[in-house]
Scaffold this active site. Structure first.
Site, PDB file in Angstrom:
ATOM      1  N   GLN A 113      73.169  85.557  57.975  1.00 17.54           N
ATOM      2  CA  GLN A 113      73.084  84.270  57.268  1.00 17.54           C
ATOM      3  C   GLN A 113      73.514  84.422  55.821  1.00 17.54           C
ATOM      4  OE1 GLN A 113      68.978  82.743  59.088  1.00 17.54           O
ATOM      5  NE2 GLN A 113      69.964  81.236  57.748  1.00 17.54           N
ATOM      6  N   ASP A 128      64.811  96.475  71.175  1.00 17.78           N
ATOM      7  CA  ASP A 128      64.164  97.120  72.313  1.00 17.78           C
ATOM      8  C   ASP A 128      63.523  96.118  73.270  1.00 17.78           C
ATOM      9  OD1 ASP A 128      64.951  99.588  71.424  1.00 17.78           O
ATOM     10  OD2 ASP A 128      62.973 100.261  70.768  1.00 17.78           O
ATOM     11  N   ASP A 138      68.605  76.792  51.636  1.00 21.45           N
ATOM     12  CA  ASP A 138      68.498  77.729  50.515  1.00 21.45           C
ATOM     13  C   ASP A 138      69.711  77.647  49.601  1.00 21.45           C
ATOM     14  OD1 ASP A 138      65.960  78.986  50.813  1.00 21.45           O
ATOM     15  OD2 ASP A 138      66.722  80.058  52.554  1.00 21.45           O
ATOM     16  N   HIS A 147      60.778  81.261  59.892  1.00 19.94           N
ATOM     17  CA  HIS A 147      60.029  80.125  59.360  1.00 19.94           C
ATOM     18  C   HIS A 147      59.018  79.561  60.346  1.00 19.94           C
ATOM     19  CE1 HIS A 147      62.167  79.834  55.582  1.00 19.94           C
ATOM     20  NE2 HIS A 147      63.327  79.858  56.208  1.00 19.94           N
ATOM     21  N   ARG A 176      66.082  84.993  65.488  1.00 19.85           N
ATOM     22  CA  ARG A 176      66.180  85.184  64.037  1.00 19.85           C
ATOM     23  C   ARG A 176      64.981  85.999  63.567  1.00 19.85           C
ATOM     24  NH1 ARG A 176      67.317  80.391  59.797  1.00 19.85           N
ATOM     25  NH2 ARG A 176      65.392  79.492  60.622  1.00 19.85           N
ATOM     26  N   GLU A 231      73.321  82.189  52.468  1.00 15.43           N
ATOM     27  CA  GLU A 231      72.577  80.996  52.061  1.00 15.43           C
ATOM     28  C   GLU A 231      72.270  80.920  50.568  1.00 15.43           C
ATOM     29  OE1 GLU A 231      69.008  80.967  54.458  1.00 15.43           O
ATOM     30  OE2 GLU A 231      69.102  83.120  54.740  1.00 15.43           O
TER      31      GLU A 231
END
Length: 235
Positions: free
Chosen positions: A126, A64, A154, A25, A50, A128
């Site tokens: 997550q 990586d 959410d 986000h 995230r 949600e």
């Protein structure tokens, strides 16, 4: 969320246990995440990265660059959970693409990195939506998933209460699901929409709780300061 390495490093010394580098986000891309991971590496704070989605190629890139604690949004069922796990493991356990020269291996300085890579990864998925809540036991049972993080924003939308993540019904759903996650031997986390709920979740035994954001800290305090002086309180 501000995508500032100075802010990240400063917050790393503020006393928080962990900070989330939010690629879902906020405008944090792969190159930004490298800078933020470096900024946090000199602090005692654990970075969680995230990603924007449960994407095999994207996860390979974040692994990586040295991201070790990964949070994947919007996991709906055990199959999607297994896909996430496979993306974080080298064959034959998974499908992570091989490269020897990257930041995670200290640019080749860790000679046995491939053999121990899976031991350094902490995978958070997550949950949600109300649909995913219904699949929680199967999701939590997936080997390789280390923790489940609940997103009440959410979840509020999927329960017909968009924008009201602090509703008691949502909190109850999360707490009931969290007990099933803990019973499976996995850690459990949650985003708290306000300080009172943060304290409530901590008291309820959640292992990690998101209590604020850099945006909230900066802009919330800025608005409060502006109001104080525009109203004459500071004169």
């Amino acid at each position: 969320m501000l995508n500032s390495s100075n802010a990240v490093e400063g917050l790393g010394w503020a006393g928080f246990d962990w900070l989330l580098l939010d690629g879902e986000h906020s405008p944090i891309n792969l190159a930004d995440a490298v800078s933020h991971l470096r900024a946090l590496s000199c602090t005692p704070t654990v970075p969680i990265v995230r990603t924007a989605w449960n994407d095999h190629v994207m996860l390979k890139q974040y692994l990586d660059i040295g991201a070790q604690t990964i949070m994947i949004p919007y996991v709906q069922n055990a199959e999607e959970g297994r896909s996430a796990v496979a993306s974080t493991r080298y064959p034959p356990e998974g499908r992570r693409g091989f490269a020897a020269m990257h930041r995670a291996s200290r640019f080749g300085a860790i000679a046995d990195y491939v053999h121990h890579a899976s031991e350094t990864i902490f995978l958070i998925v997550q949950v949600e939506t109300i649909s995913a809540i219904g699949e929680i036991e199967d999701i939590a049972a997936v080997p390789g998933i280390d923790a489940v993080f609940f997103g009440p924003g959410d979840l509020s939308a999927s329960m017909g209460m968009l924008g009201r993540p602090g509703e008691p019904d949502i909190t109850r759903k999360i707490e009931d699901a969290a007990k099933k996650v803990k019973a499976a031997g996995k850690a459990v986390g949650v985003l708290a929409p306000n300080p009172d709920l943060a304290k409530h979740y901590m008291s309820a035994g959640f292992d990690f709780v998101s209590v604020t954001t850099d945006c909230s800290l900066l802009f919330g305090h800025a608005r409060a300061t502006a109001r104080m002086f525009r109203s004459g309180e500071g004169r």
